[in-house]
Design an enzyme around this catalytic site. Structure first.
Site, short mmCIF file in Angstrom:
data_model
loop_
_atom_site.label_atom_id
_atom_site.label_comp_id
_atom_site.label_asym_id
_atom_site.label_seq_id
_atom_site.Cartn_x
_atom_site.Cartn_y
_atom_site.Cartn_z
N GLU A 417 24.69 14.30 -25.19
CA GLU A 417 24.47 15.63 -25.73
C GLU A 417 24.63 16.74 -24.70
OE1 GLU A 417 20.72 15.00 -27.89
OE2 GLU A 417 21.96 14.70 -29.65
N GLU A 494 23.48 5.98 -31.72
CA GLU A 494 22.10 6.12 -32.19
C GLU A 494 22.12 6.09 -33.71
OE1 GLU A 494 20.04 9.56 -30.50
OE2 GLU A 494 21.11 9.28 -28.62
#
Ligand code: GAL
Length: 995
Positions: A417, A494
């Protein structure tokens, strides 16, 4: 402080972390420590006091916010927000700083070494080092190893090592991972002797040719000429190679070897001896390759059945303990987990030794996350800023170089991220040049510009399905990117946010992973809760989350999202995951019993397969199953035995796979898989007793009490007072509510993220289930008894459950009658119009019993809790538990303990009396479920921590006709339509008796 450089001074190049026989000195232990809440007020180094009395003592490794017991600040939790202003300047005033001093006594032998290095395995965040007063350098990269050359400063006798550590620094901008901010020297500090002729770096890249069954070793040495001759030995392979000079170093054919896989982690001990030292490397022969859209190891596609693993412990924080880590990895293996993503930084180096030994596919991730910049529209995000390129490159180098010898590492990840940008692309290019043998991963490279796999997080099953199909991709991409992304293997780095009660729908994902070859599985978020031990004002020790340390900015409970609790207690989600990903599965095929081997490499010889046939939950016959099935194949198996002719009983066949021999992670007999196959699912419902035989007692009314067989009801409220002398405290009452789970609450954090819309692929936030329930009035229901009618053969109680301030309502009718010693209760629920825009948590009734209910025995799904989208771990059987054992004490109290598909339940009280409740299938074939709770939904909902639950003097029995699914909405993916409960009518029947 604001300098984005990767550090300075006598830093040495990144290299492998190698066990060696060269001398070293572990500097762990008690250090002198002085804490300054503000860098502006911290004395310059020259002014550090000589008097030891002016120093505190602190263990190293540690985090001062934890080891200091509150004396040196406290932990802060944010998911990715910076806990400091994002003005581009690192604060000085509000920047806690820890000064550390360690005396290091060295004997004369250290003077003989050519060089001496000082290694820091992890320091958060930026630090400055002095040795004997001389400045050595500045280190950065909190979870990265850094060595400094201290040869010129070190001396025999007493040395003074000083380290100043800043909590906030330029590193903060790229270390905003979702976790506690925990400053300090939290990994080991070691002094390393580098004798003349030592090896600077060694990489033995061990490949496997699956066609020939042969291994190759490609050696990479960095060593001075004085190191030669260098000798490589692998005793188990009879290899003994001597390189006289650097030019001789060349790939070696290792002959026939056993390959390394996560299923068969075969390691070969190698030594590399130079003039100055001997280092040890463990070789695992394996070749990773991306072929088209397949991710292959040793020529075969693999499925990641993984978890994201942070390094965290409730007392130590990120301080590593090898025995704890082993226990964790053993636990993963026992739950069929075969992969780890080291979110979001390289783990302690010993972790990878364990992964090599026990067998895990590892995605080793660089210490990098800059997501906090999303809040400022990604302005000045380091990922695309040339000023940061050196720091980025340094970070990835130190990740790859340290860990390159580990066979478990099958992919490098650039970080997490951090949006996208040229520095990430440059890092990917560097990795490819350095290690062409491992693909590059980074989820943020949505367009597939510089990575090798298409990685997504929290994709919905729908999106995953589209990704699996050849002709579709998940979101709008420019045409060029579409082609690229389509040609790549897909993983979910994820998915299935394991927060609180959940995640739901794991089996839905697994089914898609199985169906589409392009999908290579994923990594559940996440392995462990990050709760930290804290003490309440009244002295109670409890597990704390964000906000419990008085942080000014925090993201609260979002840090409690693991399959394993911080108290080491696995959540039901872990049992569910273990079953969903189990390596062996039995099912009913078209023409009989089929056993699937879901492994990627091994046959079934490691397992003993057994069957057991049960009649109404009691063992009838059992035996062994002989099955041969290669990896990724299924075999039809002769049906073990037929039950006798139909006898109205329920028959189930259970097939288990157990370890035939001890494995390093579990003893022989450990159950790896369990499947259940209906043989004769449910006998015909108990035939209605012919009316001639029915002794339907006529209800009678005696002032305030109505008697129906053995039951007594309150004549005005219809409340059940007692049944056969077994008194009730309240109910039955309609229960539509449940204490919202973390997934029901959704997450304000996620809503906030989604509303930022910086990631267009994600859906706009919709209100969470809990918000809708509240809006629809489920938390302000007001029941009103309309009638208690005593008829000739039954009593009818009609209650209207209204919503305060609203017109919509629910009518609930109880019809009671007696059949012999049994009392039958038929419940009908009918919603009015007006229940729009909401689901219902449950449709059920609640009966409140005294608190002396001791045990529950039941026939239905068990032994653990089950919900419509999380019931794979359960099997139909006869189960028994005490009341507390039925509850799952989620760290944040919430709905728990529901068990589906109940046939009958017996509750035993302390005095030995037993209340028996029999259910029957409803018109649509569904069986009701039950839960036994010490607290009401409202009480559970009101408590923010377990220890805040009020004392309880009652036991609540819930029998639910229907229950809503769990989903994973705490991070995006809500309960799937097929698992939702929408307002509806329902009618179900219970048969009550006392034994
Ligand atoms: C992801 C992130 C993780 C964690 C997770 C939610 O976006 O990569 O670090 O924050 O969400 O728990």
């Amino acid at each position: 402080m604001d300098d984005p450089s990767p550090g300075s001074g006598a830093r040495t190049p990144a290299r492998a972390w190698l066990p060696t026989d060269a001398p070293s000195s572990d500097l762990s232990g008690e250090w002198l420590f002085r804490w300054h809440p503000s860098l502006s007020k911290a004395p310059d180094h020259e002014e550090w006091p000589d008097d030891e009395g002016e120093w505190d003592r602190l263990p190293v490794p540690s985090h001062w916010v934890l080891a200091g017991g509150g004396r040196y600040g406290r932990p802060i939790y944010t998911t990715r927000r910076f806990p400091i202003p994002v003005t581009g300047r690192v604060p000085r005033d509000d920047n806690p700083t820890g000064d550390h001093r360690r005396f290091v006594d060295l004997d004369e032998s250290w003077a003989a070494h050519e060089r001496v290095l000082l290694r820091f395995d992890g320091v958060e965040s930026r630090y400055r080092v002095w040795l004997n007063g001389a400045e050595i350098g500045i280190g950065a990269g909190s979870r990265l190893v850094q060595e400094f050359d201290v040869t010129s400063a070190v001396r025999p006798g007493r040395n003074v090592l000083d380290v100043r550590v800043h909590q906030w620094s330029s590193s903060t901008w790229v270390e905003a991972q979702d976790q506690w901010w925990l400053p300090g020297i939290f990994r080991e500090v070691t002094l390393l002797a580098r004798p003349a002729g030592a090896l600077d770096d060694v990489w033995l890249d061990a490949g496997f040719d699956h066609q020939a069954g042969a291994g190759t070793i490609t050696p990479w040495l960095t060593a001075p000429a004085a190191a030669y001759p260098v000798r490589l030995r692998v005793e188990a392979l009879g290899l003994d190679v001597c390189w006289e000079q650097p030019e001789d170093v060349a790939p070696i054919a290792a002959g026939q070897v056993k390959p390394w896989t996560a299923e068969t982690p075969v390691l070969y001990e190698a030594t590399v001896a130079s003039a100055g030292e001997t280092v040890r490397v463990r070789l695992g022969f394996r070749t990773v390759r991306i072929r088209g859209d397949r991710f292959e190891v040793n020529g075969r596609p693999i499925a990641f059945r993984g978890v994201n693993r942070h390094e965290i412990h409730r007392d130590r924080g990120r301080v590593f303990d090898v025995e704890d880590a082993r226990r964790d990895l053993v636990r993963m293996k026992r739950h069929n987990i075969n992969a780890i993503r080291t979110s979001h930084y390289p783990p302690h180096p010993r972790l990878l030794d364990l992964a090599d030994e026990l067998g895990f596919w590892v995605i080793d991730e660089c210490d990098l996350e800059s997501q906090g910049f999303e809040d400022v529209g990604w302005a000045d995000n380091p990922s695309d800023d040339p000023a940061w390129s050196a720091a980025y490159l340094d970070r990835i180098r130190r990740t790859v170089e340290r860990d390159k010898n580990h066979p478990s590492v099958v992919m490098w990840s650039l970080g997490n991220e951090s949006y996208t940008g040229r520095n990430l692309a440059a890092n990917a290019a560097w990795v490819r040049g350095r290690d062409p043998g491992r693909p590059v991963h980074y989820e943020g490279d949505l367009l597939g510009e510089y990575t090798d796999v298409h990685s997504r997080m929290y994709a919905t099953p729908d999106e995953l399905r589209r990704l699996g199909e050849d002709d579709a991709i998940s979101h709008d991409l420019p045409p060029g990117a579409q082609a690229r992304v389509r040609s790549m293997p897909v993983i979910l780095c994820e998915y299935a946010h394991a927060m609180g009660n959940g995640p739901g729908a794991l089996h839905v994902y697994e089914e898609l992973f199985d169906r589409y070859p392009r999908l290579h599985g994923g990594f559940v978020w996440e392995w462990r809760d990050h709760a930290l031990t804290a003490t309440a004002d009244d002295g109670t020790t409890f597990l704390a989350y964000g906000g419990d340390f008085g942080e000014r900015v925090t993201d609260g409970v979002f840090v409690i999202d693991g399959l394993l609790g911080a108290d080491e207690v696995p959540s039901p989600g872990l049992a569910e995951f273990a079953r969903v990903i189990q390596p062996v599965r039995a099912r009913l095929g078209e023409d009989g019993l089929v056993v699937e081997n879901r492994q990627d490499f091994a046959d079934l010889s490691a397992f003993t397969l057994r069957w057991r046939l049960e009649r109404d939950g009691e063992l009838w016959k059992d035996g062994l199953l002989e099955v041969r099935a290669a990896a990724r194949s299924a075999a039809r198996v002769p049906w073990p035995v037929d039950p006798p002719a139909a006898d109205g009983a329920e028959w189930w066949l259970t097939v288990t796979a157990q370890l035939a021999a001890p494995a390093p992670w579990a003893p022989a007999g450990h159950e790896v898989a369990r499947s259940q196959v209906p043989v004769r699912p449910r006998g015909p419902e108990r035939a209605p007793v012919a009316s001639a035989q029915v002794t339907r007692a006529t209800p009678s009314r005696d002032r305030d009490v109505v008697r129906v067989g053995t039951a007594q009801l309150d004549a005005r409220t219809g409340r059940l007072l007692r049944i056969g002398g077994f008194e009730m405290l309240d109910g039955p009452a309609l229960e539509l509510y449940r204490a919202p789970t973390d997934n029901d609450r959704g997450s304000s954090v996620v809503d906030y993220l989604l509303s930022g819309a910086a990631e267009p692929r994600q859906p706009a936030p919709t209100p969470s289930a809990a918000q809708r329930w509240r809006k629809a009035g489920l938390t302000r229901l007001a029941p009103d008894v309309l009638a208690v009618d005593v008829g000739a053969d039954a009593v009818e109680v009609h209650t209207r459950v209204g919503v305060i301030g609203a017109a919509h309502h629910v009518d609930i009718r109880f019809r009671w009658w007696a059949e012999g010693d049994e009392v039958v209760l038929r419940t009908s629920v009918e919603p009015s119009l007006g229940w729009t825009g909401t689901s219902w948590p449950r449709i059920g009734l609640r009966l409140t019993l005294p608190d002396d209910v001791r045990t529950a025995e039941w026939f239905g799904l068990g032994p653990g809790e089950t919900y419509p989208d999380s019931r794979e771990a359960a099997t139909v059987g006869k189960w028994r538990s005490d009341v507390d054992g039925l509850a799952t004490p989620y760290l944040i109290p919430q709905e728990n303990g529901h068990r589906s598909e109940l046939r009958w339940l017996e509750l035993a009280r302390a005095d030995g009396r037993v209340l028996r409740v029999e259910t029957r299938a409803m018109a649509d074939g569904t069986l009701p479920g039950f839960a036994l709770q010490r607290w009401t939904p409202a009480e559970l909902e009101a408590a923010a921590h377990r220890h805040e639950l009020p004392p309880s003097d009652r036991t609540h029995l819930h029998v639910d006709a229907y229950h809503h699914g769990l989903g994973s909405r705490s991070c995006i993916v809500d309960v799937l339509p097929e698992h939702q409960l929408l307002p509806r009518s329902a009618s179900w029947q219970l048969r009550l008796s006392i034994r």
